[in-house]
Design an enzyme around this catalytic site. Sequence first.
Site, short mmCIF file in Angstrom:
data_model
loop_
_atom_site.label_atom_id
_atom_site.label_comp_id
_atom_site.label_asym_id
_atom_site.label_seq_id
_atom_site.Cartn_x
_atom_site.Cartn_y
_atom_site.Cartn_z
N HIS A 192 -2.62 -12.61 2.68
CA HIS A 192 -2.16 -12.61 4.08
C HIS A 192 -2.84 -13.67 4.95
O HIS A 192 -3.50 -13.37 5.93
CB HIS A 192 -2.30 -11.22 4.70
CG HIS A 192 -3.54 -10.45 4.37
ND1 HIS A 192 -4.81 -11.00 4.36
CD2 HIS A 192 -3.72 -9.14 4.05
CE1 HIS A 192 -5.69 -10.08 4.05
NE2 HIS A 192 -5.05 -8.94 3.86
N ASP A 200 2.38 -6.95 2.58
CA ASP A 200 1.24 -6.14 3.05
C ASP A 200 1.76 -4.87 3.74
O ASP A 200 1.29 -4.48 4.81
CB ASP A 200 0.33 -6.93 3.98
CG ASP A 200 -1.00 -6.21 4.24
OD1 ASP A 200 -1.31 -5.24 3.51
OD2 ASP A 200 -1.72 -6.60 5.18
N ASN A 244 -6.93 0.40 -2.60
CA ASN A 244 -7.76 1.13 -1.62
C ASN A 244 -7.19 2.51 -1.31
O ASN A 244 -6.92 2.87 -0.17
CB ASN A 244 -7.95 0.30 -0.34
CG ASN A 244 -6.64 -0.08 0.32
OD1 ASN A 244 -5.58 -0.06 -0.31
ND2 ASN A 244 -6.70 -0.44 1.59
N HIS A 291 0.86 -1.19 0.00
CA HIS A 291 0.00 0.00 0.00
C HIS A 291 0.90 1.24 0.00
O HIS A 291 1.58 1.50 0.99
CB HIS A 291 -0.89 0.02 1.24
CG HIS A 291 -1.78 -1.17 1.37
ND1 HIS A 291 -3.07 -1.18 0.87
CD2 HIS A 291 -1.58 -2.39 1.93
CE1 HIS A 291 -3.62 -2.36 1.12
NE2 HIS A 291 -2.73 -3.12 1.76
N PHE A 292 0.90 1.97 -1.11
CA PHE A 292 1.69 3.20 -1.20
C PHE A 292 0.83 4.44 -0.94
O PHE A 292 1.32 5.56 -1.01
CB PHE A 292 2.41 3.29 -2.54
CG PHE A 292 3.64 2.42 -2.63
CD1 PHE A 292 4.04 1.62 -1.56
CD2 PHE A 292 4.41 2.40 -3.78
CE1 PHE A 292 5.17 0.82 -1.64
CE2 PHE A 292 5.55 1.60 -3.88
CZ PHE A 292 5.93 0.81 -2.80
#
Length: 424
Positions: A231, A304, A94, A62-63
């Site tokens: 995950h 993650d 997201n 997630h960046f």
Amino acid sequence: MIIIKNGYVIDPLTKREGKFDILIDGENVVRISQDIGIDDDIEVIDAEDCIVSPGFIDIHSHFRDPGFTEKEDIITGARAAARGGYTTVICMANTNPVVDNVETLRYIVDKAKTAKIEVLQVGTITKGMQGVELVDMEALKEAGAVGFSDDGKPIMDSRLVLEAMQKARELDVPLSFHEEDPKLVYESGINGGKVAEKLNMMGALEEAETVLTARDAALAVSSGAKTNIQHISSKISLGIIKLAKEMGANIIAEATPQHFSITEEEILNCGTNAKVNPPLRREDDRKAIVAALKDDTIQVIATDHAPHTKDEKAREFKEAPSGMIGLETALSLAVTNLVKTGDLTYRDMISKLTINPARFYNLDRGYIKEGHRADIVIFDPDEKYTVKEEEFQSKASNSPFIGKELFGKVKTTIYNGKIVYEDK
């Protein structure tokens, strides 16, 4: 030109393993041989006592860009990835706005061109991540989406999941699923067990993951879609994945370093920095994940990587967001908790960080070959170091591993023939 000398090369795809020199000219590897001569104009990297591996590939990061760039952005996320030995990272959708439209995707694709490494992007499976209507997968694929995921939220409509799988198979794109039934999550980020009881909480039940894993594994069998259970945290879920594989499903499971390294007890030590979805579970679950990595039920190690600000993580446990950063510690946790323990060989570990994730996402990456792109990481498997907050390249520092001593340090990362990280 760059030459890597004296390193121990491990490449699972070509099955090359041993002491080799690697010559890089421009973007590509041009020669792999024992004892290549050195000219004055060649930059020499001495990889003595180090392993030389294909650059790592993370299929789950997630960046936070666009929308949450106070936590991370594409440039800082890529910098953190390079420090961790990653040359390709696939980001989740997201963001704000979510990646359910071509315009947002193009913004990310364009910004990624300025990053230190290769940053790829998935689109959402459903519009607005609302679980009601499918996105235009074909248009998003044409615009650069490498797969689809509503990661962060489960999709509760089984018919919609089946339709998504059927479309994904038609387009030959992978789908990744976050498996947590919200009806079985009383408080997120903490396992429904003894630690939750100590803190007067009910937590997230193991069944929250297993019931949706069972559904999507069954749909993967019937649809033939390329399916990733993200995950994975539960021993029971692993049994379901194994059965689905035996029944012919094109399904993989990914394990995060936190889920194979620590348990729910870490919440008592690290508080919200150990709060993740799905939660850290019991020791028998952790051991089952290690065993599943060993027998290849789990084929991919994914980080993650989930950065949050200090202020967010300083909130009360129930109000704090879930997630921890992971790109800069993933290798070390794998070396320390999988290889040094005798559970995996270095080749096995490297496979789960390189060629396996590449294959799942249909990427021509994850190997070292003459005439092909030079994406390479050099790491010292025996160097022991202490994780320090001030050394993180990420904007965030929400990690339960700060202060821990770990083995395995990245010395140099090369992407597309250029050095993008050096341990000084």
